[in-house]
Design a protein around this motif. Structure first.
Motif, PDB file in Angstrom:
ATOM      1  N   GLY A  61      45.363  42.325  45.989  1.00  9.43           N
ATOM      2  CA  GLY A  61      44.349  43.320  46.304  1.00  9.43           C
ATOM      3  C   GLY A  61      43.049  43.084  45.556  1.00  9.43           C
ATOM      4  N   ASP A  62      42.251  44.110  45.523  1.00 14.13           N
ATOM      5  CA  ASP A  62      40.881  44.001  45.012  1.00 14.13           C
ATOM      6  C   ASP A  62      40.814  44.203  43.494  1.00 14.13           C
ATOM      7  N   VAL A  63      41.390  43.275  42.743  1.00  5.99           N
ATOM      8  CA  VAL A  63      41.341  43.318  41.278  1.00  5.99           C
ATOM      9  C   VAL A  63      39.923  42.913  40.849  1.00  5.99           C
ATOM     10  N   PRO A  64      39.290  43.699  39.958  1.00  2.00           N
ATOM     11  CA  PRO A  64      37.960  43.287  39.485  1.00  2.00           C
ATOM     12  C   PRO A  64      38.005  41.854  38.946  1.00  2.00           C
ATOM     13  N   PHE A  65      36.977  41.092  39.289  1.00  3.62           N
ATOM     14  CA  PHE A  65      36.969  39.663  38.973  1.00  3.62           C
ATOM     15  C   PHE A  65      35.609  39.280  38.409  1.00  3.62           C
ATOM     16  N   ILE A  66      35.613  38.794  37.179  1.00  3.65           N
ATOM     17  CA  ILE A  66      34.390  38.365  36.507  1.00  3.65           C
ATOM     18  C   ILE A  66      34.443  36.851  36.371  1.00  3.65           C
ATOM     19  N   LEU A  67      33.400  36.192  36.821  1.00  4.00           N
ATOM     20  CA  LEU A  67      33.331  34.735  36.726  1.00  4.00           C
ATOM     21  C   LEU A  67      32.521  34.371  35.492  1.00  4.00           C
ATOM     22  N   LEU A  68      33.152  33.624  34.613  1.00  4.70           N
ATOM     23  CA  LEU A  68      32.540  33.169  33.371  1.00  4.70           C
ATOM     24  C   LEU A  68      32.401  31.667  33.510  1.00  4.70           C
ATOM     25  N   THR A  69      31.178  31.169  33.529  1.00  7.79           N
ATOM     26  CA  THR A  69      31.007  29.754  33.842  1.00  7.79           C
ATOM     27  C   THR A  69      30.067  29.035  32.896  1.00  7.79           C
ATOM     28  N   GLY A  70      30.349  27.763  32.692  1.00  8.91           N
ATOM     29  CA  GLY A  70      29.473  26.897  31.919  1.00  8.91           C
ATOM     30  C   GLY A  70      28.430  26.246  32.817  1.00  8.91           C
ATOM     31  N   ARG A  71      28.703  26.236  34.116  1.00  8.88           N
ATOM     32  CA  ARG A  71      27.762  25.662  35.085  1.00  8.88           C
ATOM     33  C   ARG A  71      26.893  26.762  35.656  1.00  8.88           C
ATOM     34  N   GLY A  72      25.863  27.114  34.954  1.00 13.52           N
ATOM     35  CA  GLY A  72      25.017  28.217  35.371  1.00 13.52           C
ATOM     36  C   GLY A  72      23.932  27.821  36.333  1.00 13.52           C
ATOM     37  N   THR A  73      24.298  27.279  37.480  1.00 14.65           N
ATOM     38  CA  THR A  73      23.298  26.909  38.470  1.00 14.65           C
ATOM     39  C   THR A  73      23.090  28.049  39.456  1.00 14.65           C
ATOM     40  N   GLU A  74      21.952  28.042  40.098  1.00 13.90           N
ATOM     41  CA  GLU A  74      21.681  29.052  41.121  1.00 13.90           C
ATOM     42  C   GLU A  74      22.670  28.926  42.266  1.00 13.90           C
ATOM     43  N   GLU A  75      23.087  27.709  42.555  1.00 14.04           N
ATOM     44  CA  GLU A  75      24.040  27.477  43.638  1.00 14.04           C
ATOM     45  C   GLU A  75      25.376  28.163  43.338  1.00 14.04           C
ATOM     46  N   ASN A 105      32.074  44.945  27.489  1.00 16.69           N
ATOM     47  CA  ASN A 105      31.389  46.012  28.223  1.00 16.69           C
ATOM     48  C   ASN A 105      31.447  45.773  29.727  1.00 16.69           C
ATOM     49  N   ARG A 106      31.277  44.538  30.140  1.00 18.90           N
ATOM     50  CA  ARG A 106      31.293  44.236  31.577  1.00 18.90           C
ATOM     51  C   ARG A 106      32.699  44.384  32.157  1.00 18.90           C
ATOM     52  N   ILE A 107      33.699  44.039  31.377  1.00 24.90           N
ATOM     53  CA  ILE A 107      35.081  44.244  31.821  1.00 24.90           C
ATOM     54  C   ILE A 107      35.332  45.734  32.000  1.00 24.90           C
ATOM     55  N   THR A 108      34.969  46.521  30.992  1.00 23.77           N
ATOM     56  CA  THR A 108      35.158  47.978  31.059  1.00 23.77           C
ATOM     57  C   THR A 108      34.413  48.558  32.254  1.00 23.77           C
ATOM     58  N   SER A 109      33.198  48.110  32.473  1.00 27.06           N
ATOM     59  CA  SER A 109      32.403  48.602  33.593  1.00 27.06           C
ATOM     60  C   SER A 109      33.058  48.269  34.933  1.00 27.06           C
ATOM     61  N   ALA A 110      33.531  47.038  35.097  1.00 26.41           N
ATOM     62  CA  ALA A 110      34.166  46.630  36.352  1.00 26.41           C
ATOM     63  C   ALA A 110      35.434  47.437  36.617  1.00 26.41           C
ATOM     64  N   VAL A 111      36.239  47.644  35.577  1.00 24.19           N
ATOM     65  CA  VAL A 111      37.475  48.417  35.729  1.00 24.19           C
ATOM     66  C   VAL A 111      37.154  49.878  36.029  1.00 24.19           C
ATOM     67  N   ASP A 112      36.192  50.449  35.301  1.00 18.74           N
ATOM     68  CA  ASP A 112      35.797  51.846  35.547  1.00 18.74           C
ATOM     69  C   ASP A 112      35.271  52.031  36.964  1.00 18.74           C
ATOM     70  N   GLN A 113      34.468  51.086  37.426  1.00 16.91           N
ATOM     71  CA  GLN A 113      33.908  51.172  38.775  1.00 16.91           C
ATOM     72  C   GLN A 113      35.026  51.128  39.817  1.00 16.91           C
ATOM     73  N   GLN A 114      36.001  50.251  39.623  1.00 18.29           N
ATOM     74  CA  GLN A 114      37.105  50.173  40.577  1.00 18.29           C
ATOM     75  C   GLN A 114      37.918  51.468  40.569  1.00 18.29           C
ATOM     76  N   ARG A 115      38.194  52.006  39.394  1.00 19.71           N
ATOM     77  CA  ARG A 115      38.980  53.242  39.310  1.00 19.71           C
ATOM     78  C   ARG A 115      38.226  54.411  39.943  1.00 19.71           C
ATOM     79  N   THR A 116      36.925  54.465  39.750  1.00 22.43           N
ATOM     80  CA  THR A 116      36.114  55.515  40.376  1.00 22.43           C
ATOM     81  C   THR A 116      36.171  55.389  41.887  1.00 22.43           C
ATOM     82  N   GLN A 117      36.065  54.168  42.396  1.00 24.62           N
ATOM     83  CA  GLN A 117      36.150  53.932  43.846  1.00 24.62           C
ATOM     84  C   GLN A 117      37.513  54.352  44.379  1.00 24.62           C
ATOM     85  N   GLN A 118      38.575  54.034  43.642  1.00 20.55           N
ATOM     86  CA  GLN A 118      39.919  54.411  44.079  1.00 20.55           C
ATOM     87  C   GLN A 118      40.084  55.931  44.112  1.00 20.55           C
TER      88      GLN A 118
END
Length: 179
Positions: A61-75, A105-118
């Motif tokens: 399902g729609d688990v909050p997903f944060i992408l952490l990357t070393g390749r910070g390109t616009e693409e 903070n971003r993890i907490t925000s993503a989880v809070d946003q998903q719980r609010t939506q649910q």
């Protein structure tokens, strides 16, 4: 890096954290634990982070997903946003600037946003009031069971239908009132 980040989130930010190296190992962790949010590298052994997100969402399902990357390109950023990641962070920001607090903070925000939506969806689904999300052109994007009952069809039949066609007598006034 994954182990260090997980330990820092656990020790310094009181977040229960698991870590894995690669998409296959991550799916193993998901099979054995209830996960509130996933932080994934873009580049890793096997499938990349966006491919992992696709697999996770298909299976869990729609688990909050944060992408952490070393390749910070616009693409990569554009691809991540188009794919529907909840957030996108450059690994260097976390490592060099010691921004684990920002990541927490971003993890907490993503989880809070998903719980609010649910909670919102639960409220809308269970209210006896007629509720629908309607696009500006009158297309029904989503509808609750009460709206489907009023229309005499199932909810899926309403999705994509025209409000004006489904409710010819009142649709125009509803659409005008909603603008």
């Amino acid at each position: 890096f994954a182990e260090m980040t997980a330990e820092t989130l656990t020790e310094d930010h009181r977040m229960e954290s698991d870590w894995a190296t690669g998409a296959e190992a991550a799916m193993g962790v998901l099979a054995d634990a209830e996960i509130d949010c996933i932080v994934s590298d873009y580049e890793m052994p096997g499938p990349n982070g966006l491919e992992l997100m696709e697999t996770v969402r298909a299976e869990h399902g729609d688990v909050p997903f944060i992408l952490l990357t070393g390749r910070g390109t616009e693409e990569v950023a554009s691809e991540a946003i188009s794919a529907g990641v909840d957030d996108y962070i450059l690994k260097l920001e976390v490592v060099e600037d010691q921004q684990h607090q920002q990541l927490a903070n971003r993890i907490t925000s993503a989880v809070d946003q998903q719980r609010t939506q649910q909670r919102y969806e639960l409220l809308v689904d269970n209210t006896p009031d007629v509720v629908a999300q309607v696009a500006c052109d009158g297309e029904i994007v989503a509808a609750n069971p009460a709206m489907a009952d009023l229309a005499g069809v199932d909810r899926e039949s309403l999705r994509g239908a025209s409000l004006l066609e489904q409710f010819p007598e009142t649709g125009e006034s509803w659409l005008t009132a909603g603008q």
